[in-house]
Structure formats: C-alpha cells, structure tokens
Design an enzyme around this catalytic site. Structure first.
Site, short mmCIF file in Angstrom:
data_model
loop_
_atom_site.label_atom_id
_atom_site.label_comp_id
_atom_site.label_asym_id
_atom_site.label_seq_id
_atom_site.Cartn_x
_atom_site.Cartn_y
_atom_site.Cartn_z
N PRO A 145 0.79 -1.22 0.00
CA PRO A 145 0.00 0.00 0.00
C PRO A 145 0.82 1.27 0.00
O PRO A 145 1.60 1.52 0.91
CB PRO A 145 -0.77 -0.11 1.31
CG PRO A 145 -0.02 -1.11 2.14
CD PRO A 145 1.13 -1.62 1.36
N GLU A 146 0.62 2.09 -1.00
CA GLU A 146 1.14 3.44 -1.00
C GLU A 146 -0.05 4.35 -0.68
O GLU A 146 -1.12 3.86 -0.35
CB GLU A 146 1.77 3.77 -2.35
CG GLU A 146 2.89 2.78 -2.71
CD GLU A 146 3.56 3.06 -4.04
OE1 GLU A 146 3.75 4.23 -4.38
OE2 GLU A 146 3.89 2.09 -4.75
#
Length: 277
Positions: free
Chosen positions: A2-3
């Site tokens: 996850p960014e």
DNA sequence: ACTGGATCCTGATCGC
DNA sequence: TGCGATCAGGATCCAG
C-alpha cells in the site's frame, strides 16, 4: 502493497462501512505472533466499549478515531489489509492477526502475511508530535506546502537519485515504489538523476506529476498488483494505467522505446530513456 | 551528514 | 514438474 492511494482506498472503504452501521468495539482478538512491533500494552482496555467515529489517514497510516479517546494507528507495511466480516460469518484466513469485534456483530479484521505492518495507540492530542508522525513531510495531494520551491530547496546538495528522494517520507509522504516511477515518467525526469541536479522547472513538473498520479490512482481505487483490495473487497483498477512500472522490455506508450529496469537503493525502478532525461 | 545495503517475514514467480 | 533462488507495494537500522 500500500502506497498513499491504497491506504486512502482502505480508509474510504472503512468509512463507507461506518455509514451502514456503527462500530462500537465490544472485544478484540490478537494473534500470538507480534506484528512488526509487539501489540501495545493495554490495547484491550483502551479500545473496549469505545465507538469508532471515523477513519482518517496521515501519510501511509490509518487513524481509527474514537471521539476524544485514544486513536488506533494502523500501518499496513507491505501486505497489511483490513476487511469486514458480516454478523455470523466466520471465514477466517491465514495471517488474520487482529480482529475488532463490533456490537453490530460485524468484525473488522487486519490480515498481514509478512507482518511488516503494525498497530499502536496514540493520544489524539499528541498525534502530530508522536513518534510516528513528527518527522513526516507534507501530504502531496492536499498540502499547499508541497510546491516546486519546497522540493527545489529540499533537493539542493543531495547526491541521491531523485527517485530515492521523493520516496523519502520526511521530504513528502505517501509516494512508494510504484508511484515514484510513474510520477517521474509523467514529469519526464530520469529517476537516476541526482536530486541536486534537478532544476526548478523539473521540480515543478515532479510536484504536479506526483499529485496527479496519486489522485488518479485514488479515483480508480488504487493499484492491485497481486492482492490489494479495499476494505469493501474490491480491487484497484489503476494497474491498467501504469506507464512504466512492471513494464521492463515492453514498449513505451508515448514513444515506443523499450522500457528499462534497474535497481536504485534496492528497489526496482522503471523508466523510458527517451521520454525521461 | 549522507547513502545504500541488510533486515524483518511469507508467498508468488522465475529459471534451470 | 520440481526445487532453490529471487523478488515483492515499507521503513528502520547500521556501516562505510
């Protein structure tokens, strides 16, 4: 995994769930194994019988807000994710580490195969100065502070490649390995270029491109490479918009030059040698 | 003071 | 097909 766009997608998914039912915590279950850090002491006492009022995000951290009570901080690491089980459902998965049991009968479950993520409890009054947040740079999509003058100042005298610098969370938050390559492609800047040599005009393009690519990814629910899903269970559709990431040997959509791959600071980096200088 | 590599951990994919 | 090697969306720690 996850960014910023993926964390934002999980956040929005959880808030959608909050609209459908309250989230009063009546119990919680933790796995035996520690996540990246051991579960904080007193987790149970701090959360039980409290109502989650909203889920916020700062950088790549999720913030489960509890009125004026303690805030549950959740970092997803590489493989962390949240999902909801309906009342009576018991489809537990390998690597389900943490469960919030809600009064409504729903459960909110944190799953994390690699256990690089972690949870903590922080007093909301101390949020900004807490050890997780005090060193963080500005938000790229919402902060006025993040402009070309800021990035230009921050990159002077830096010898590291520009890609490493925009992934540095003390410079600007939320940009991870996928969106760093993507933003630099949009900006037309070679990821290997030393940050100190990036011009003011290039800084302007980079700032605009980071904001653009992150917002576009948020609109499409993030990027699903292998297993990312929103808290509502849907995949992200930004993968089909990727211009360079994961496209080594394929043809640039702009100029048909072969996309290059190399490793910078241990991370796979993709670029077009004709479009990016 | 910076910079890059090793590191935490599991699972999917690559290459022989 | 089988199996060891490599790689993965993060971020800290430590040596040079």
């Amino acid at each position: 995994m996850p960014e910023l766009p993926e964390v934002e997608t999980v956040k929005r998914g959880l808030n959608e769930l909050l609209k459908k039912h309250e989230a009063k915590i009546i119990g919680l279950k933790t796995s035996k194994e520690a996540l990246r850090f051991p579960y904080p002491k007193g987790l149970k006492n701090q959360l039980e019988n409290k109502k989650i009022t909203s889920i916020d995000r700062r950088a790549k951290y999720l913030l489960f807000m509890i009125g004026d009570g303690p805030t549950l901080v959740s970092h997803l690491g590489m493989t962390g994710n949240w999902r909801e089980l309906q009342p009576g459902e018991n489809q537990f998965l390998k690597h389900d580490h943490f469960r919030l049991l809600l009064e409504s009968g729903h459960q909110w479950i944190y799953n994390d195969s690699r256990r690089f993520g972690f949870l903590d409890i922080v007093d909301p009054v101390d949020l900004k100065t807490s050890k997780w947040f005090h060193h963080l740079g500005p938000e790229p999509t919402t902060s006025k502070e993040f402009d070309e003058n800021y990035l230009f100042a921050k990159t002077r005298k830096k010898q590291a490649p520009i890609k490493n610098v925009i992934m540095d969370q003390t410079i600007v938050v939320g940009v991870g390995n996928i969106y760093a390559s993507e933003a630099l492609f949009l900006a037309g800047v070679d990821p290997k270029k030393l940050a100190g040599k990036v011009s003011k005009e290039e800084c302007r393009k980079i700032v605009v491109s980071i904001s653009k690519v992150l917002k576009a990814a948020i609109r499409l629910g993030g990027t699903t490479i292998r297993d990312f899903k929103s808290a509502g269970g849907s995949e992200g559709y930004f993968a089909q918009n990727l211009q360079v990431y994961g496209r080594k040997g394929e043809s640039c959509f702009q100029c048909h030059t072969t996309i290059q791959k190399s490793v910078l600071a241990g991370r796979a980096t993709y670029w077009c040698k004709k479009c990016q200088k």
